[in-house]
Design a protein around this motif. Structure first.
Motif, mmCIF file in Angstrom:
data_model
loop_
_atom_site.group_PDB
_atom_site.id
_atom_site.type_symbol
_atom_site.label_atom_id
_atom_site.label_comp_id
_atom_site.label_asym_id
_atom_site.label_seq_id
_atom_site.Cartn_x
_atom_site.Cartn_y
_atom_site.Cartn_z
ATOM 1 N N ALA A 292 -28.948 0.072 -3.541
ATOM 2 C CA ALA A 292 -27.850 0.718 -2.816
ATOM 3 C C ALA A 292 -26.808 1.269 -3.793
ATOM 4 C CB ALA A 292 -27.210 -0.269 -1.847
ATOM 5 N N LEU A 293 -26.455 0.470 -4.791
ATOM 6 C CA LEU A 293 -25.460 0.891 -5.772
ATOM 7 C C LEU A 293 -25.966 2.067 -6.606
ATOM 8 C CD1 LEU A 293 -24.336 -2.672 -6.881
ATOM 9 C CD2 LEU A 293 -22.914 -1.005 -5.649
ATOM 10 N N LYS A 294 -27.249 2.046 -6.949
ATOM 11 C CA LYS A 294 -27.839 3.151 -7.717
ATOM 12 C C LYS A 294 -27.793 4.451 -6.914
ATOM 13 C CE LYS A 294 -32.208 4.783 -9.621
ATOM 14 N NZ LYS A 294 -33.658 4.666 -9.501
ATOM 15 N N ALA A 295 -28.140 4.366 -5.615
ATOM 16 C CA ALA A 295 -28.106 5.552 -4.755
ATOM 17 C C ALA A 295 -26.702 6.135 -4.682
ATOM 18 C CB ALA A 295 -28.611 5.193 -3.355
ATOM 19 N N LYS A 296 -25.724 5.250 -4.722
ATOM 20 C CA LYS A 296 -24.320 5.673 -4.642
ATOM 21 C C LYS A 296 -23.826 6.279 -5.951
ATOM 22 C CE LYS A 296 -19.837 3.622 -3.379
ATOM 23 N NZ LYS A 296 -19.132 2.348 -3.165
ATOM 24 N N GLY A 297 -24.496 5.922 -7.053
ATOM 25 C CA GLY A 297 -24.071 6.418 -8.355
ATOM 26 C C GLY A 297 -23.374 5.387 -9.208
ATOM 27 N N ASP A 298 -23.286 4.130 -8.713
ATOM 28 C CA ASP A 298 -22.660 3.043 -9.485
ATOM 29 C C ASP A 298 -23.719 2.383 -10.370
ATOM 30 O OD1 ASP A 298 -20.314 3.603 -8.182
ATOM 31 O OD2 ASP A 298 -20.508 1.997 -6.709
ATOM 32 N N THR A 299 -24.121 3.110 -11.411
ATOM 33 C CA THR A 299 -25.269 2.680 -12.212
ATOM 34 C C THR A 299 -25.027 1.358 -12.927
ATOM 35 O OG1 THR A 299 -25.697 5.019 -12.578
ATOM 36 C CG2 THR A 299 -26.952 3.460 -13.905
ATOM 37 N N ALA A 300 -23.857 1.189 -13.512
ATOM 38 C CA ALA A 300 -23.573 -0.041 -14.258
ATOM 39 C C ALA A 300 -23.665 -1.267 -13.349
ATOM 40 C CB ALA A 300 -22.196 0.044 -14.905
ATOM 41 N N GLU A 301 -23.103 -1.139 -12.141
ATOM 42 C CA GLU A 301 -23.177 -2.252 -11.196
ATOM 43 C C GLU A 301 -24.605 -2.479 -10.722
ATOM 44 O OE1 GLU A 301 -20.074 -3.149 -8.202
ATOM 45 O OE2 GLU A 301 -19.295 -1.167 -8.721
ATOM 46 N N ALA A 302 -25.359 -1.398 -10.546
ATOM 47 C CA ALA A 302 -26.759 -1.524 -10.134
ATOM 48 C C ALA A 302 -27.549 -2.291 -11.193
ATOM 49 C CB ALA A 302 -27.377 -0.149 -9.904
ATOM 50 N N VAL A 303 -27.360 -1.927 -12.452
ATOM 51 C CA VAL A 303 -28.047 -2.600 -13.556
ATOM 52 C C VAL A 303 -27.684 -4.081 -13.582
ATOM 53 C CG1 VAL A 303 -28.068 -2.811 -16.077
ATOM 54 C CG2 VAL A 303 -28.405 -0.571 -15.002
ATOM 55 N N ALA A 304 -26.414 -4.393 -13.389
ATOM 56 C CA ALA A 304 -25.976 -5.793 -13.373
ATOM 57 C C ALA A 304 -26.660 -6.562 -12.244
ATOM 58 C CB ALA A 304 -24.459 -5.867 -13.224
ATOM 59 N N SER A 305 -26.852 -5.916 -11.100
ATOM 60 C CA SER A 305 -27.515 -6.570 -9.972
ATOM 61 C C SER A 305 -28.985 -6.834 -10.271
ATOM 62 C CB SER A 305 -27.399 -5.703 -8.711
ATOM 63 O OG SER A 305 -26.067 -5.621 -8.284
ATOM 64 N N TYR A 306 -29.665 -5.855 -10.852
ATOM 65 C CA TYR A 306 -31.072 -6.040 -11.208
ATOM 66 C C TYR A 306 -31.220 -7.169 -12.239
ATOM 67 C CZ TYR A 306 -31.811 -1.391 -9.069
ATOM 68 O OH TYR A 306 -31.871 -0.309 -8.215
ATOM 69 N N GLU A 307 -30.334 -7.164 -13.233
ATOM 70 C CA GLU A 307 -30.391 -8.212 -14.257
ATOM 71 C C GLU A 307 -30.132 -9.583 -13.638
ATOM 72 O OE1 GLU A 307 -29.105 -5.796 -18.313
ATOM 73 O OE2 GLU A 307 -27.563 -6.891 -17.196
#
Length: 657
Positions: A292-307
């Motif tokens: 969801a965060l990646k789709a929105k463009g919040d890449t850093a937060e998306a990466v943190a979630s995956y990690e």
């Protein structure tokens, strides 16, 4: 399977039933050896059954070592074959309880209808006092035991890939037990696997109307709606389910998924975050939040979630692949070592292994270790392909059928629904369509949406009539064509934000250009084209969420590209001037010139914002989302070159040798 092979199999099965186990071993060994020496040809299904029967015979003779060897070979060839895992479980019962439990568990993952495997797991969970696992196990046992025998048998057949047999049994049962909910749900699930989506949707919608309190039916209906891209409808079903079960974790996750589909990212993120506040040890939710965060463009937060997901589940392949699939994330040596450890563990699930191999391929490619990279891409693709029933020849025939079905005289600009609103971007995946979408969506008069499934749905609804699709399209009356076009416009309104025009970026719509121009004669169609080696190898490196089955073999993807080129040439021939081909390399080399060309084709005035496309804020759910949020760059060109010595099969299929 030919008749002679069927007779041989039946004969061997009779020997097994008569406890002539040694004879079974001799017969199966002879047939397999003949095939291995090139003296006969066995279909994949026959080979699978022969190896399975041989293993069973070895086990019944107490030769567990031989049985295990046969089963391990069988699982190398067919890594999702549930009965082979069940047999392994029986082989290990007396020697290694842990391996036995793991094997029975794997069996139930690939075929949840294997009651005997569940019963064995129940014993393990009781002994080990795994209370939560035991409760879930007993719930499934109770469900399977509650099914009428024909439905249990049909469920088993479905999970074993024998879809038509399962369908026949299910339909016979429904004739005698009209509107039986489990039978309706099972027939719908078979329909989904056969890709008869319109029938499956009707069955599940009817089941929900007849049994509004049956949450399993509602969940199945919601899942199918999401699969078909009907996210507004899926969200509505999820909201109804939530009203009935306001504390349900699974319902909340389903609602959040549907909201991401609709584009209501903030609300979805809020749901995911609240679920993680209740319990952080939910790795799949961390991954969903990342998406969801990646789709929105919040890449850093998306990466943190995956990690974060990998902290709670070190073997969760989807989390590693999601990191790789940002296309901008780089794995360091620690991550690569960790992923290599996980992918080699025997207990790592098949789906996780596939994800890990693709992630490792990306990781080693980024570090310039191309042999390691290709090895992992190759292993990931091979494992994925073995789980699919894909035949490139059938796809080639389907694309040829489109060419036979439509000629220039079949198109009447006065027929169909006159709306000029849609701009279709078609082509192969990884061909640059997301970049074209982002450019057009930066225009003040164009809404960017997503890869909409509505044309595929309309084509599917036409597929099961006396004259099959696409040959029945030209027989449709003008009012029927207009109704279908209007249906498309109405269904896609939920994804629009008020601009006069909107984009439908479903790549596979290139197959249905004839249908599109029949029902929407004023629609614009743009063909996103990329150099074949770049396009095909990029597709081979990509693990798709669903569909695109052609992409998991170099020969398959090369043949698919050639069939696509041939079909697009046909559309240009029968619809002169109505399809614009945009070469990806031309966009990279002359952005302004190509943007003006595209806008002119769409009858849109030039706007500077289209050149500054990377500044446009919008939800993007394709793998290229981060790439199109940057200015034009050319590093994606000729990425296949370092792998050239491994790509002979692709070159041959494309005719580039």
């Amino acid at each position: 399977m030919n008749l002679n092979q069927q007779e041989q199999l039946q004969s061997i099965k009779k020997l097994l039933m008569q406890s002539q186990h040694q004879a079974v071993i001799v017969e199966t060994t002879q047939l397999l050896e003949k095939a291995g020496q090139g003296n006969s040809t066995l279909s994949a299904d026959v080979q699978k059954e022969l190896l399975y029967l041989k293993a069973v015979a070895c086990r019944l003779l107490q030769n567990f070592t031989a049985a295990t060897e046969v089963l391990n070979h069988l699982l190398q060839l067919f890594p999702d074959y549930a009965r082979a895992y069940q047999e392994l479980g029986y082989c290990y019962l007396n020697t290694n309880k842990q391996k036995a439990a793991h094997s029975f568990y794997q069996a139930t993952r690939f075929n949840p209808a294997l009651l005997s495997a569940w019963l064995q797991l129940e014993k393990v969970y009781k002994t080990d006092k795994q209370h939560q696992a035991l409760a879930l196990c007993q719930q499934q046992i109770a469900f399977l035991q509650s099914l009428p025998k024909p439905l249990l048998g049909a469920t088993d057949l479905m999970h074993e890939g024998q879809l038509h047999k399962a369908e026949q049994i299910c339909r016979r049962f429904l004739i005698e037990n009209k509107h039986h909910p489990e039978a309706m749900m099972l027939l719908a699930e078979i329909g989904v696997q056969l890709k008869v989506y319109s029938d499956a949707e009707f069955l599940l919608e009817s089941c929900c109307e007849l049994y509004p309190d049956n949450d399993r039916a509602s969940a199945a209906y919601q899942s199918l709606l999401s699969k078909l891209g009907k996210f507004p409808d899926a969200a509505a079903v999820a909201e109804r389910r939530l009203a009935q079960s306001p504390d349900s974790f699974t319902v909340k996750v389903g609602l959040a998924h549907a909201l991401v589909g609709v584009g209501d990212i903030d609300k979805a993120v809020d749901i995911y975050r609240k679920l993680l506040e209740d319990n952080k040890d939910r790795p799949a939710v961390w991954v969903a939040l990342g998406h969801a965060l990646k789709a929105k463009g919040d890449t850093a937060e998306a990466v943190a979630s995956y990690e974060r997901a990998t902290q709670f589940a070190a073997d969760l392949g989807d989390a590693y692949w999601s990191l790789a699939n940002t296309k901008t994330y780089k794995f360091d040596s620690v991550w690569l070592s960790r992923m290599q450890d996980e992918v080699t563990k025997p207990e790592t699930k098949l789906e996780d292994k596939i994800h890990l191999h693709f992630a490792l391929g990306k990781g080693f490619e980024d570090s310039g270790e191309y042999e390691y990279a290709f090895s992992h891409y190759e292993q990931g693709n091979a494992l994925k392909k073995r789980t699919l029933q894909f035949d490139i020849a059938r796809t080639e025939a389907a694309l040829e059928a489109q060419q036979k079905a439509f000629s220039e005289s079949d198109f009447n600009p006065e027929a169909g629904y006159s709306s000029p609103d849609p701009i279709f971007i078609v082509g192969l995946p990884r061909a640059g369509s997301t970049l074209l979408e982002q450019i057009l969506a930066s225009h003040s008069k164009v809404d960017g949406t997503m890869e909409l499934h509505d044309i595929l749905g309309i084509a599917s609804s036409l597929s099961h009539q006396n004259t099959p699709y696409p040959f029945n399209v030209n027989a449709l009356a003008d009012d029927a064509l207009s109704t279908l076009g209007q249906r498309y416009i109405e269904q896609t309104k939920a994804y629009r934000k008020g601009a006069p025009f909107f984009i439908d970026k479903m790549p596979n719509n290139f197959i249905h250009v004839g249908l599109i121009k029949k029902i929407l004669p004023n629609a614009k169609i743009i063909d996103a084209r990329r150099h074949p080696m770049d396009c095909c190898f990029s597709g081979y490196k990509q693990l798709f969420g669903e569909g695109q089955e052609f992409s998991y073999g170099l020969d398959d993807i090369g043949r698919y590209y050639k069939a696509y080129e041939k079909l697009m040439a046909h559309w240009h021939s029968v619809l002169p001037g109505q399809v614009l081909t945009v070469q990806h390399e031309d966009v990279l080399n002359d952005l302004e010139g190509q943007v003006k060309r595209i806008l002119a084709f769409c009858k849109l005035e030039f706007e500077e914002a289209c050149l500054q496309f990377h500044k446009t804020k919008r939800v993007i759910k394709t793998p290229s989302s981060e790439q199109v949020r940057q200015p034009i760059y050319k590093t994606g060109m000729q990425q296949w070159k370092p792998f050239e010595e491994n790509l002979d099969a692709l070159k041959t299929a494309l005719g580039h040798n």
